[in-house]
Design a protein around this motif. Sequence first.
Motif, short mmCIF file in Angstrom:
data_model
loop_
_atom_site.label_atom_id
_atom_site.label_comp_id
_atom_site.label_asym_id
_atom_site.label_seq_id
_atom_site.Cartn_x
_atom_site.Cartn_y
_atom_site.Cartn_z
N ALA A 88 -6.87 0.66 -39.89
CA ALA A 88 -5.98 1.71 -39.84
C ALA A 88 -6.26 2.57 -39.22
N LEU A 89 -6.56 3.56 -39.56
CA LEU A 89 -7.37 4.78 -40.16
C LEU A 89 -8.15 5.11 -38.74
N PRO A 90 -9.41 4.57 -38.05
CA PRO A 90 -9.87 4.29 -36.89
C PRO A 90 -9.45 4.31 -35.58
N GLY A 91 -8.05 3.26 -35.83
CA GLY A 91 -7.49 2.73 -35.48
C GLY A 91 -6.38 3.46 -34.60
N GLY A 92 -5.59 4.27 -35.73
CA GLY A 92 -4.94 5.73 -35.64
C GLY A 92 -5.54 6.27 -34.56
N TRP A 93 -7.17 6.91 -35.41
CA TRP A 93 -8.08 8.34 -34.45
C TRP A 93 -8.13 7.84 -33.09
N VAL A 94 -8.37 6.23 -33.21
CA VAL A 94 -8.80 6.32 -31.58
C VAL A 94 -6.77 6.25 -30.70
N ALA A 95 -6.22 5.82 -31.18
CA ALA A 95 -4.73 6.38 -30.20
C ALA A 95 -4.39 7.87 -29.71
N ASP A 96 -4.28 8.40 -31.10
CA ASP A 96 -4.05 10.04 -31.22
C ASP A 96 -5.49 10.47 -29.83
N VAL A 259 -17.65 7.05 -29.28
CA VAL A 259 -16.85 5.47 -30.16
C VAL A 259 -17.77 4.74 -29.51
N TRP A 260 -18.53 4.46 -28.10
CA TRP A 260 -18.75 3.53 -27.46
C TRP A 260 -20.09 3.22 -28.54
N LEU A 261 -21.04 4.42 -29.46
CA LEU A 261 -21.83 4.19 -29.67
C LEU A 261 -21.34 3.75 -31.12
N VAL A 262 -20.18 4.32 -31.67
CA VAL A 262 -20.29 3.82 -33.54
C VAL A 262 -19.76 2.20 -33.09
N LEU A 263 -19.02 1.54 -32.04
CA LEU A 263 -18.88 0.03 -31.69
C LEU A 263 -20.18 0.13 -31.57
N GLY A 264 -20.88 0.28 -30.64
CA GLY A 264 -22.77 -0.76 -31.13
C GLY A 264 -23.01 -1.02 -31.64
N LEU A 265 -22.85 0.30 -32.88
CA LEU A 265 -23.80 -0.43 -33.97
C LEU A 265 -23.08 -1.23 -35.46
N VAL A 266 -21.73 -1.14 -34.87
CA VAL A 266 -21.21 -1.87 -35.86
C VAL A 266 -20.96 -3.54 -34.90
N VAL A 267 -21.58 -3.61 -34.07
CA VAL A 267 -22.07 -4.99 -33.26
C VAL A 267 -23.85 -5.60 -33.97
N VAL A 268 -24.27 -4.44 -33.19
CA VAL A 268 -25.23 -4.57 -34.28
C VAL A 268 -25.37 -5.20 -35.31
#
Length: 531
Positions: A88-96, A259-268
């Motif tokens: 929820a914390l990064p989710g709130g950051w992405v929205a803000d 953000v896309w870079l972080v998501l890519g690392l998470v997927v890996v």
Amino acid sequence: MRKEDQFVGKHNAPEDILEFEGPQLFGHPKGLMTLFFTEMWERFSYYGMRALLILFMTAPIASGGLGFNDQTSGAIYGLYSMAVYLLALPGGWVADRLIGLKKSVWYGGIIITIGHFTMALPGVFSLLAENPAAPGQLAAWDLPSFFLGLVLIVFGTGLLKPNISSIVGQLYPENSPKRDAGFSIFYMGINLGAFLAPIACSTLAVYDWHLGFGLAGFGMLMGLVQYKWTGKYLNGVGEAVVAESPAQRDALGRLQKRVWLVLGLVVVLVLLFFLQVIPVDPVAIAGVSNTMIAIVALLFFGYVLLFGGLDTAQKKKVLVIMILFVFSAVFWSGFEQAGSSLNLFAERFTDRMAMGWEIPAGYFQSVNSIFIILFAPFFGAMWVALARKNLEPSSPLKFAIGLLFLGIGFLVMYFAAKIAASGNLAAPSWLVITYLFHTFGELSLSPVGLSLTTKLAPKRFAGQMMGMWFLSIAMGNLVAGRIAGSTSGGTEEALANMPQQYLLIVYTVAGAGIVLMLVSKPIRSLMGKIH
């Protein structure tokens, strides 16, 4: 800090209007009904799956479960329910900072739906497979689909959950006397979904666990349809960030790339986990996660207080959120035993026979929501009546009352556990009474916490502060899952120790309530005019 990290766009949210704009229903913005039903269906999906989760993991493979032991199941349950709120914390950051509250809810709901349907896929595969798994063995797709579904639900809920609550707060002008009432209505939507889901999903799970998971996904799909259809009533609240200059557009673009870079690392990392390149021990991970959450919370609050550009009054309010964060975590570590240890108690040690029919254990997960629906109006009327006489407890004092009610509920479970430890089945009334007191605690604390967070949070950190509220729930959920591994009575030793384990919970939560009651006045002084 680099300049692009300090960029905060301008939201198209009516935060400073004096009157409601747009259509209304019973004196509230009509958009509240959009959020009510979206949250109702999202909670249907969440609580429907939660009612089955630990039962499915501990069920023997021969009966369609995963055959995990209690300790592993409790750790996975705790990590999952922790991660749901942790994101929820990064989710709130992405929205803000990036896509706005409204789109975050939409994309989050889509990901949640895919996650539930992924967990349901093994049921379809089993029907279509030419060579199904032998009895007592898991099929090749069972574990990957189960864990992938959990991961998707975690990411989707992290986007949806904090931001839909923030939209509710932004529907109302600042200091509107109807805001608390709006959150109470919104909270009823949560509990309507939470009441229906365990009954519906547990009924289907009797025939096949995966049918129950599939129904949970269908619920979220219904929520998405409704959200898209009635989203016009949100009247511009929660729209995406507006970059008003070339420099801001460039900064926003750089943030999006990161953000896309972080998501890519998470997927890996997820792929490495599924390919078993990275071994994962749920029990060991759960053992260190509490410390990690505490460090994250401390760093976040420290950053906001020291580098957030806040004035003295705002810093005091953030300090209040920080203090209540701790007591909130204690509360949820006890309350969230409902889906873990209390769920297993219902299955293993409760007499569930009624007129020759065995009640599914998951049905007991609806008891709390029934009591919420019945008693929420009473609690609301009680606070209003006390306020008229200048006797309404402050928000910190309501928190303390909630903790004391929770302790009383676990005192009831202490006596129920003594019956189970003696070799007898406990009557269902023990669980029902426990959930009654837990409901009183929830009504004293949870809606107050949601509303108070929106009131105390600085505007530029609104989504992130709501994320911190859910982060406290994340910590509580993790502790709840870990406790379930030792209080579920899965072994003779655990069964013998169960009464003392519940008594320890009583001492912890009731003691925290007494401490908070003693320091409620100093906390109240930090809140200024906010009650």
